[in-house]
Design a protein around this motif. Structure first.
Motif, PDB file in Angstrom:
ATOM      1  N   GLY A 125     -24.323 -70.668  15.111  1.00 13.33           N
ATOM      2  CA  GLY A 125     -24.343 -69.394  14.702  1.00 13.33           C
ATOM      3  C   GLY A 125     -23.106 -68.555  14.829  1.00 13.33           C
ATOM      4  O   GLY A 125     -22.110 -69.091  15.235  1.00 13.33           O
ATOM      5  N   SER A 126     -23.324 -67.373  14.133  1.00 12.23           N
ATOM      6  CA  SER A 126     -21.843 -66.585  14.076  1.00 12.23           C
ATOM      7  C   SER A 126     -22.122 -65.255  14.397  1.00 12.23           C
ATOM      8  O   SER A 126     -23.109 -64.637  14.330  1.00 12.23           O
ATOM      9  N   ILE A 127     -21.053 -64.462  14.757  1.00  8.73           N
ATOM     10  CA  ILE A 127     -20.704 -63.073  15.062  1.00  8.73           C
ATOM     11  C   ILE A 127     -19.640 -62.646  14.069  1.00  8.73           C
ATOM     12  O   ILE A 127     -18.663 -63.088  14.337  1.00  8.73           O
ATOM     13  N   CYS A 128     -19.678 -61.831  13.217  1.00  3.65           N
ATOM     14  CA  CYS A 128     -18.702 -61.312  12.364  1.00  3.65           C
ATOM     15  C   CYS A 128     -18.553 -59.943  12.297  1.00  3.65           C
ATOM     16  O   CYS A 128     -19.509 -59.169  12.249  1.00  3.65           O
ATOM     17  N   LEU A 129     -17.191 -59.383  12.209  1.00  2.00           N
ATOM     18  CA  LEU A 129     -17.074 -58.127  12.164  1.00  2.00           C
ATOM     19  C   LEU A 129     -16.345 -57.974  10.939  1.00  2.00           C
ATOM     20  O   LEU A 129     -15.223 -58.205  10.517  1.00  2.00           O
ATOM     21  N   GLU A 130     -17.002 -56.856  10.059  1.00  2.53           N
ATOM     22  CA  GLU A 130     -16.619 -56.846   8.712  1.00  2.53           C
ATOM     23  C   GLU A 130     -16.297 -58.204   8.052  1.00  2.53           C
ATOM     24  O   GLU A 130     -15.023 -58.259   7.353  1.00  2.53           O
ATOM     25  N   GLY A 131     -16.923 -58.990   8.094  1.00  3.71           N
ATOM     26  CA  GLY A 131     -16.671 -60.451   7.480  1.00  3.71           C
ATOM     27  C   GLY A 131     -15.908 -61.332   8.163  1.00  3.71           C
ATOM     28  O   GLY A 131     -15.895 -62.502   7.859  1.00  3.71           O
ATOM     29  N   THR A 132     -15.426 -60.891   9.337  1.00  2.00           N
ATOM     30  CA  THR A 132     -14.482 -61.931   9.876  1.00  2.00           C
ATOM     31  C   THR A 132     -15.261 -62.521  11.548  1.00  2.00           C
ATOM     32  O   THR A 132     -15.452 -61.472  12.104  1.00  2.00           O
ATOM     33  N   ASN A 133     -14.968 -63.577  11.800  1.00  2.00           N
ATOM     34  CA  ASN A 133     -15.593 -64.293  12.869  1.00  2.00           C
ATOM     35  C   ASN A 133     -14.926 -63.819  14.095  1.00  2.00           C
ATOM     36  O   ASN A 133     -13.610 -63.624  14.249  1.00  2.00           O
ATOM     37  N   ILE A 134     -15.533 -62.937  14.987  1.00  2.00           N
ATOM     38  CA  ILE A 134     -14.974 -62.131  16.103  1.00  2.00           C
ATOM     39  C   ILE A 134     -14.253 -63.094  16.886  1.00  2.00           C
ATOM     40  O   ILE A 134     -13.106 -62.721  17.678  1.00  2.00           O
ATOM     41  N   PHE A 135     -14.562 -64.464  16.997  1.00  2.00           N
ATOM     42  CA  PHE A 135     -13.737 -65.549  18.052  1.00  2.00           C
ATOM     43  C   PHE A 135     -12.341 -65.750  17.402  1.00  2.00           C
ATOM     44  O   PHE A 135     -11.773 -66.281  18.161  1.00  2.00           O
ATOM     45  N   SER A 136     -12.332 -65.662  16.165  1.00  2.00           N
ATOM     46  CA  SER A 136     -10.998 -65.769  15.484  1.00  2.00           C
ATOM     47  C   SER A 136     -10.021 -64.546  15.530  1.00  2.00           C
ATOM     48  O   SER A 136      -8.912 -64.770  15.397  1.00  2.00           O
ATOM     49  N   MET A 137     -10.573 -63.353  15.924  1.00  2.00           N
ATOM     50  CA  MET A 137      -9.848 -62.236  15.887  1.00  2.00           C
ATOM     51  C   MET A 137      -8.954 -62.039  17.238  1.00  2.00           C
ATOM     52  O   MET A 137      -8.068 -61.308  17.159  1.00  2.00           O
ATOM     53  N   ASP A 138      -9.400 -62.710  18.232  1.00  2.00           N
ATOM     54  CA  ASP A 138      -8.731 -62.748  19.432  1.00  2.00           C
ATOM     55  C   ASP A 138      -8.511 -61.419  19.878  1.00  2.00           C
ATOM     56  O   ASP A 138      -9.458 -60.658  20.058  1.00  2.00           O
ATOM     57  N   GLY A 139      -7.373 -60.892  20.407  1.00  2.00           N
ATOM     58  CA  GLY A 139      -7.157 -59.570  21.141  1.00  2.00           C
ATOM     59  C   GLY A 139      -7.338 -58.460  19.981  1.00  2.00           C
ATOM     60  O   GLY A 139      -7.600 -57.474  20.380  1.00  2.00           O
ATOM     61  N   ALA A 140      -7.452 -58.539  18.897  1.00  2.00           N
ATOM     62  CA  ALA A 140      -7.578 -57.747  17.835  1.00  2.00           C
ATOM     63  C   ALA A 140      -8.938 -57.083  17.915  1.00  2.00           C
ATOM     64  O   ALA A 140      -9.228 -55.873  17.816  1.00  2.00           O
ATOM     65  N   TYR A 141      -9.977 -57.972  18.046  1.00  2.00           N
ATOM     66  CA  TYR A 141     -11.271 -57.609  18.242  1.00  2.00           C
ATOM     67  C   TYR A 141     -11.634 -57.037  19.819  1.00  2.00           C
ATOM     68  O   TYR A 141     -12.077 -55.835  19.881  1.00  2.00           O
ATOM     69  N   ARG A 142     -11.129 -57.527  20.748  1.00  2.00           N
ATOM     70  CA  ARG A 142     -11.066 -56.916  22.192  1.00  2.00           C
ATOM     71  C   ARG A 142     -10.320 -55.766  22.294  1.00  2.00           C
ATOM     72  O   ARG A 142     -10.790 -55.058  23.207  1.00  2.00           O
TER      73      ARG A 142
END
Length: 295
Positions: A56-73
């Motif tokens: 499964g996946s978790i996306c923030l505004e269409g982007t997977n949060i695990f690929s966002m790294d520090g930008a998400y945190r």
């Protein structure tokens, strides 16, 4: 700000702690309600990128949060059930230390720490060491650290545990004040906290989201009637065995019970409006017997 959660699953060995959850979370307050072992903490830890999903996946505004790294945190504030601290730090030093870990500029960190110390009622004890704090004060310090970076996504695991009634009111007012411009997800066993501040409630059982909606929608979904009746004290054990009883109050005439039942459970029983606690009892409560015949 929108989190899209799609078919999210996390398994440990052969057991699914989170089992194919799908939902969309936007700005506002969401209450996560369920018994211990329902999967709430595992779900929250995945939203905080502390656990990888099995699928499964978790996306923030269409982007997977695990690929966002520090930008998400940088958008995230998190209060776990048990948070670590250096016992000899003062509350103020603790907040400034956490602010440095989060990469906040010193001047901004001092300003945010001062504001939160006032908001959480900790200003007068800011020089007190963490090891000297009561459980409620430690919890307030934990809430303050989660909000240091003014997060757009605030995830709070049992935030009101250990808080006295006045502290809980202060916390609810604070969350209500800031929720219009951020996503807040909180879990708690104190049903009234969710009932007061959550715009939407998520009922979680055995790793699944079994029901979502406003408090009014959830109370309207209970198919059984809520009844209030007074029974002789020597009959109390019988009612506890065969009915779901949400409240017991001793009176001079016997025991006043609040009961969930599809039919009138006793002579003179009066129908009542269902509450969120009744919803919790209906979905998570247990009784020894299975029959609901009137007595």
């Amino acid at each position: 700000m929108q989190l899209e959660i799609t078919d999210l699953t996390r398994t440990f060995k052969d057991a699914a702690a989170v089992d194919h959850i799908s939902c969309t979370l936007g700005n506002g307050v969401y209450g996560l309600l369920g018994v211990n072992g329902a999967g709430k903490t595992t779900f929250m830890r995945m939203l905080c990128t502390l656990l990888l999903p099995t699928s499964g996946s978790i996306c923030l505004e269409g982007t997977n949060i695990f690929s966002m790294d520090g930008a998400y945190r940088r958008l995230l504030g998190y209060l776990p059930q048990d948070f670590g601290f250096y016992p000899d730090f003062t509350i103020q030093d603790y907040l400034l230390y956490i602010a440095s870990i989060k990469g906040l500029r010193p001047a901004y960190a001092r300003k945010r720490a001062e504001l939160l110390l006032h908001q959480m009622g900790l200003w007068d004890v800011r020089k007190k060491k963490m090891k000297k704090l009561s459980g409620g004060m430690k919890r307030r310090a934990g809430i303050a650290q989660a909000m240091l970076n003014d997060p757009q996504i605030l995830i709070l695991d049992e935030p009101t545990a250990g808080l006295d009634p006045g502290e809980r009111i202060r916390f609810r007012n604070l969350i209500s004040e800031i929720a219009d411009r951020r996503l807040v997800l909180l879990s708690t066993h104190i049903v009234s906290d969710i009932e007061y501040i959550a715009g939407e409630i998520l009922l979680m059982k055995n790793g699944k989201l079994m029901l979502t909606g406003t408090a009014q929608e959830l109370t309207a979904s209970v198919p059984e009637q809520v009844w209030r009746c007074t029974v002789p004290r020597d009959r109390l054990a019988h009612y506890l065995q065969y009915y779901q009883v949400s409240n017991i109050r001793n009176t001079p005439d016997g025991a006043e019970l609040r009961i969930l039942s599809p039919s009138c459970p006793a002579e003179g029983a009066v129908p009542e409006q269902a509450s969120l606690e009744d919803v919790f009892l209906y979905h998570f409560g247990e009784k020894e017997g299975a029959d609901h015949d009137s007595v």
